[in-house]
Design a protein around this motif. Structure first.
Motif, PDB file in Angstrom:
ATOM      1  N   ASP A 438       0.890  -1.033  -0.311  1.00 35.66           N
ATOM      2  CA  ASP A 438       0.056  -0.175   0.051  1.00 35.66           C
ATOM      3  C   ASP A 438       1.136   1.711   0.141  1.00 35.66           C
ATOM      4  N   ALA A 439       2.193   1.082   0.654  1.00 33.66           N
ATOM      5  CA  ALA A 439       2.954   2.620   0.656  1.00 33.66           C
ATOM      6  C   ALA A 439       3.376   2.403  -0.342  1.00 33.66           C
ATOM      7  N   SER A 440       3.368   1.073  -1.504  1.00 32.85           N
ATOM      8  CA  SER A 440       4.618   2.037  -3.225  1.00 32.85           C
ATOM      9  C   SER A 440       3.104   2.071  -4.054  1.00 32.85           C
ATOM     10  N   THR A 441       2.127   1.437  -3.735  1.00 31.74           N
ATOM     11  CA  THR A 441       0.803   2.061  -4.581  1.00 31.74           C
ATOM     12  C   THR A 441       1.090   3.651  -4.289  1.00 31.74           C
ATOM     13  N   ASN A 442       0.898   3.890  -2.738  1.00 32.36           N
ATOM     14  CA  ASN A 442       0.870   5.591  -2.698  1.00 32.36           C
ATOM     15  C   ASN A 442       1.583   6.802  -3.791  1.00 32.36           C
ATOM     16  N   ALA A 443       3.263   5.639  -3.254  1.00 30.91           N
ATOM     17  CA  ALA A 443       4.291   6.543  -4.014  1.00 30.91           C
ATOM     18  C   ALA A 443       3.730   6.521  -5.144  1.00 30.91           C
ATOM     19  N   LEU A 444       2.951   5.029  -5.744  1.00 34.00           N
ATOM     20  CA  LEU A 444       3.334   5.550  -7.063  1.00 34.00           C
ATOM     21  C   LEU A 444       2.570   6.700  -8.030  1.00 34.00           C
ATOM     22  N   PHE A 445       1.018   6.740  -7.267  1.00 31.80           N
ATOM     23  CA  PHE A 445      -0.250   6.856  -7.386  1.00 31.80           C
ATOM     24  C   PHE A 445      -1.108   8.294  -6.768  1.00 31.80           C
ATOM     25  N   ILE A 458     -12.865  17.458  -7.027  1.00 37.17           N
ATOM     26  CA  ILE A 458     -13.527  16.585  -6.249  1.00 37.17           C
ATOM     27  C   ILE A 458     -12.104  16.663  -4.683  1.00 37.17           C
ATOM     28  N   SER A 459     -12.984  16.502  -3.905  1.00 32.43           N
ATOM     29  CA  SER A 459     -11.699  16.641  -2.925  1.00 32.43           C
ATOM     30  C   SER A 459     -10.392  16.353  -2.865  1.00 32.43           C
ATOM     31  N   PRO A 460      -9.344  16.884  -2.642  1.00 35.07           N
ATOM     32  CA  PRO A 460      -7.801  15.580  -3.192  1.00 35.07           C
ATOM     33  C   PRO A 460      -7.598  14.837  -1.754  1.00 35.07           C
ATOM     34  N   VAL A 461      -8.086  15.431  -0.418  1.00 29.03           N
ATOM     35  CA  VAL A 461      -7.933  14.664   0.353  1.00 29.03           C
ATOM     36  C   VAL A 461      -9.171  13.156   0.013  1.00 29.03           C
ATOM     37  N   LEU A 462      -9.929  13.427  -0.253  1.00 27.28           N
ATOM     38  CA  LEU A 462     -10.449  12.556  -0.461  1.00 27.28           C
ATOM     39  C   LEU A 462      -9.824  11.128  -1.777  1.00 27.28           C
ATOM     40  N   LEU A 463      -9.268  11.403  -2.742  1.00 30.03           N
ATOM     41  CA  LEU A 463      -8.629  11.281  -3.928  1.00 30.03           C
ATOM     42  C   LEU A 463      -7.536  10.262  -3.255  1.00 30.03           C
ATOM     43  N   ALA A 464      -6.835  11.010  -2.487  1.00 32.70           N
ATOM     44  CA  ALA A 464      -5.739  10.659  -1.316  1.00 32.70           C
ATOM     45  C   ALA A 464      -6.093   9.699  -0.831  1.00 32.70           C
ATOM     46  N   ALA A 465      -6.554   9.832   0.225  1.00 33.19           N
ATOM     47  CA  ALA A 465      -6.831   8.401   0.989  1.00 33.19           C
ATOM     48  C   ALA A 465      -7.577   7.247   0.673  1.00 33.19           C
ATOM     49  N   THR A 466      -8.331   7.867  -1.001  1.00 27.33           N
ATOM     50  CA  THR A 466      -9.310   6.706  -1.995  1.00 27.33           C
ATOM     51  C   THR A 466      -8.352   5.704  -1.810  1.00 27.33           C
ATOM     52  N   ASN A 467      -6.900   5.774  -2.091  1.00 29.21           N
ATOM     53  CA  ASN A 467      -5.641   5.966  -3.420  1.00 29.21           C
ATOM     54  C   ASN A 467      -5.168   4.426  -2.144  1.00 29.21           C
ATOM     55  N   THR A 468      -5.456   4.785  -0.444  1.00 25.42           N
ATOM     56  CA  THR A 468      -4.882   3.787   0.084  1.00 25.42           C
ATOM     57  C   THR A 468      -5.703   3.377   0.641  1.00 25.42           C
ATOM     58  N   THR A 469      -7.224   3.437   0.293  1.00 27.46           N
ATOM     59  CA  THR A 469      -7.875   2.466   1.352  1.00 27.46           C
ATOM     60  C   THR A 469      -8.308   1.389   0.099  1.00 27.46           C
ATOM     61  N   GLY A 470      -8.912   2.090  -0.754  1.00 26.38           N
ATOM     62  CA  GLY A 470      -9.142   0.654  -1.994  1.00 26.38           C
ATOM     63  C   GLY A 470      -7.169   0.002  -2.129  1.00 26.38           C
ATOM     64  N   GLY A 471      -6.476   0.637  -1.933  1.00 31.99           N
ATOM     65  CA  GLY A 471      -5.443  -0.159  -2.303  1.00 31.99           C
ATOM     66  C   GLY A 471      -5.005  -1.579  -1.438  1.00 31.99           C
ATOM     67  N   VAL A 472      -6.162  -0.709   0.063  1.00 33.45           N
ATOM     68  CA  VAL A 472      -5.697  -2.847   0.881  1.00 33.45           C
ATOM     69  C   VAL A 472      -6.520  -4.424   0.058  1.00 33.45           C
ATOM     70  N   LEU A 473      -7.640  -3.523  -0.683  1.00 31.14           N
ATOM     71  CA  LEU A 473      -7.961  -4.264  -1.266  1.00 31.14           C
ATOM     72  C   LEU A 473      -7.863  -5.251  -2.207  1.00 31.14           C
ATOM     73  N   GLY A 474      -6.393  -5.175  -2.839  1.00 34.39           N
ATOM     74  CA  GLY A 474      -6.184  -5.906  -3.830  1.00 34.39           C
ATOM     75  C   GLY A 474      -4.501  -6.664  -3.250  1.00 34.39           C
ATOM     76  N   LYS A 475      -5.442  -5.903  -1.595  1.00 32.17           N
ATOM     77  CA  LYS A 475      -3.303  -6.889  -1.316  1.00 32.17           C
ATOM     78  C   LYS A 475      -3.669  -8.455  -1.325  1.00 32.17           C
ATOM     79  N   MET A 476      -4.899  -8.758  -1.330  1.00 33.63           N
ATOM     80  CA  MET A 476      -5.112 -10.387  -0.829  1.00 33.63           C
ATOM     81  C   MET A 476      -4.583 -11.085  -2.121  1.00 33.63           C
ATOM     82  N   LEU A 477      -4.608 -10.411  -3.871  1.00 28.69           N
ATOM     83  CA  LEU A 477      -4.927 -10.860  -4.828  1.00 28.69           C
ATOM     84  C   LEU A 477      -3.008 -10.329  -5.248  1.00 28.69           C
ATOM     85  N   SER A 478      -2.561  -9.954  -4.593  1.00 24.97           N
ATOM     86  CA  SER A 478      -0.567  -9.425  -5.225  1.00 24.97           C
ATOM     87  C   SER A 478      -0.181 -10.901  -5.231  1.00 24.97           C
TER      88      SER A 478
END
Length: 530
Positions: A438-445, A458-478
């Protein structure tokens, strides 16, 4: 002096975006399609990223290389220092036998496998994720679940599914730290926003775990346990991230969740208990041994909480040194300067506070310096391949950001308008699926999401946080997570079977979260944005 330009190819964002996307696309293809190592994939992507920055964006090669050096230095002070000290504490507990005591204690909380699955995969997994991350909870929890009677594949599936919501605040909120560095948005605000998204995922996970163990029948019989664990974790995650210390969000949430579940089992048990014979079960650990086993995590909660008290925080801030990074003078396309100040916060940084917790752990567990040094060496050996990958990914991120590649992609994707909020979580999700971090995807995106937010309104805070939270759902498929889970339970070669078992959960959770974020971008749930 280098001034960014966002459409150098035929003065077109569309054509330029093709070139800007090459470095990341190449890394994703090498990792996901050709199954190359993360180290090689990141190295090739870094070389191509430098080429695009210099040949397409006309960034001087020395400036591009220097930008990457900034990223490496940043990752050393944040991710690397935290990871090493977190693994050091873990190895101390293993070498002293207190980790085994901790593991044994779980089997005495309840004899029902469904409840044990919640305790180990969800509560304890979140605790390990909170202080270490990097796939460590997947490996540890998978092995522990097999030890209490689960089949290897099912154990790996449960560990992977459970290691989602805690990831956003994993390794003492390292993903939030990286996101703050990439976006310049306030750290506490980002943490608060993630704390208003992740709890909704966390509240669901115990129910999913029970369903994986025993289907609908299990849900009917043990829903009170799933509700208690998920609800207390979710509420605590929100409260701590918004009103206390972001770094210890998951530490406190996991302990509160486990405490609520333990309290529930003292007054309630399922009508039918699901058990398997456990020949390895021993006597319940004594209270003193239990306290010592939990000591490292108690120290982490206390130390990080004290560090947030204003007088102590001001004292720690004397250990902060800032300076302009040599040789970097950058401006955006509109002529405003890019912030290239570098911060060396050697006292208040999470890694140093974690080091202090390790020293307290040594004292409490009566660990001799020689054993502590061996544990530190074991920690370094364990992360020796992870660190170079992290360094290269952060180098790629800063080269892309400061050459203008990320802004190009962000403005191009912003063409979706308000509907971009629907696809914003998918970007973070894809990043974690490929990189496993999740740290890497935040660094990249992370910066890309902010640029898209500015272009769409759209709120920058919302989309920045969404990058983190959406990312966690991909952890199980990595692929990295799947490999760790398969190796931990001894089913190497059956990663495809594990993947098929978790894929449906990953996609279903992502779809629901995309809709949730879209509603947060509208007046319906817009009040949730801090």
């Amino acid at each position: 002096m280098y001034q960014q330009v966002y459409d150098p190819v035929a003065v077109s964002l569309g054509w330029t975006s093709i070139f800007a996307a090459i470095p990341l696309t190449l890394m994703f293809v090498m990792l996901g399609v050709f199954k190359r190592s993360p180290q090689l994939s990141a190295l090739v992507s870094l070389v191509v990223c430098l080429a695009v920055a210099t040949l397409v964006y006309s960034m001087p090669f020395g400036v591009a290389l220097n930008s990457g050096g900034y990223g490496v230095a940043f990752s050393m002070m944040t991710i690397g220092w935290i990871l090493i000290n977190a693994m050091w504490i873990y190895h101390i507990t293993v070498k002293t036998g207190h980790f085994a005591i901790l593991r044994e204690s779980f089997s005495h909380i309840s004899d029902d496998l469904r409840i044990q699955a919640i305790i180990i995969a969800f509560c304890f997994g979140a605790l390990i994720e909170a202080v270490a991350g990097s796939g460590v909870p997947i490996a540890i929890c998978s092995a522990m679940l097999v030890a209490i009677g689960f089949s290897p594949v099912k154990a790996a599936v449960m560990a992977l599914v459970a290691d989602t919501a805690p990831v956003a605040f994993g390794a003492l909120a390292t993903p939030i730290t990286v996101l703050n560095g990439q976006t310049d948005l306030p750290y506490n605000v980002l943490g608060a926003m993630v704390g208003r998204q992740c709890p909704f995922i966390a509240a669901i996970l115990p129910f999913i775990l029970v369903f994986i163990v025993d289907g609908a029948r299990g849900l009917r019989m043990t829903w009170p346990a799933a509700l208690a664990a998920g609800l207390f974790f979710a509420v605590t995650q929100y409260v701590v991230s918004n009103f206390f210390a972001v770094q210890i969000t998951d530490v406190v949430a996991s302990l509160v969740s486990a405490g609520a579940l333990i309290a529930l089992t003292r007054v309630w048990r399922p009508s039918n208990v699901l058990t398997v014979p456990n020949e390895n079960a021993g006597p319940a650990p004594s209270r003193q041994n239990m306290l010592l086993a939990y000591a490292p995590y108690i120290f982490i909660v206390i130390v990080f909480s004290l560090s947030q008290i204003p007088p102590i925080a001001r004292l720690l801030n004397y250990g902060v040194y800032k300076f302009p990074w040599p040789g970097l003078a950058l401006t955006r396309a509109d002529g405003t300067a890019v912030n290239t100040m570098f911060t060396v916060n050697y006292l208040p940084v999470s890694g140093t506070l974690l080091l202090f917790c390790g020293v307290l752990t040594m004292i409490a567990l009566r660990v001799r310096p020689a054993m502590a040094l061996r544990a530190f060496g074991a920690a370094l050996a364990q992360v020796r391949w992870a660190l170079p990958t992290i360094f290269m990914i952060l180098a790629i991120a800063y080269i892309m950001n400061w050459s203008g590649q990320t802004t190009t992609l962000g403005r191009f994707l912003a063409g979706a308008g308000p509907a971009y909020a629907l696809i914003s979580p998918v970007i973070g999700w894809i990043g974690v699926v490929v990189t496993g971090s999740d740290a890497s995807t935040n660094a990249l995106f992370g910066h890309l999401q902010v640029e898209a937010a500015k272009a769409t309104g759209i709120s920058p805070v919302l989309l920045a946080a969404t990058n983190t939270t959406g990312g966690v759902l991909g952890k199980m498929l990595s692929p990295q997570s799947l490999a760790i889970g398969a190796a931990a339970v001894g089913v190497i070669g059956r990663e495809g079977e594990i993947f098929r078992s978790v894929f449906g959960w990953a996609v279903a959770l992502l779809a629901g979260f995309c809709l949730f974020v879209y509603l947060q971008s509208t007046p319906i749930l817009g009040w949730m944005i801090p």
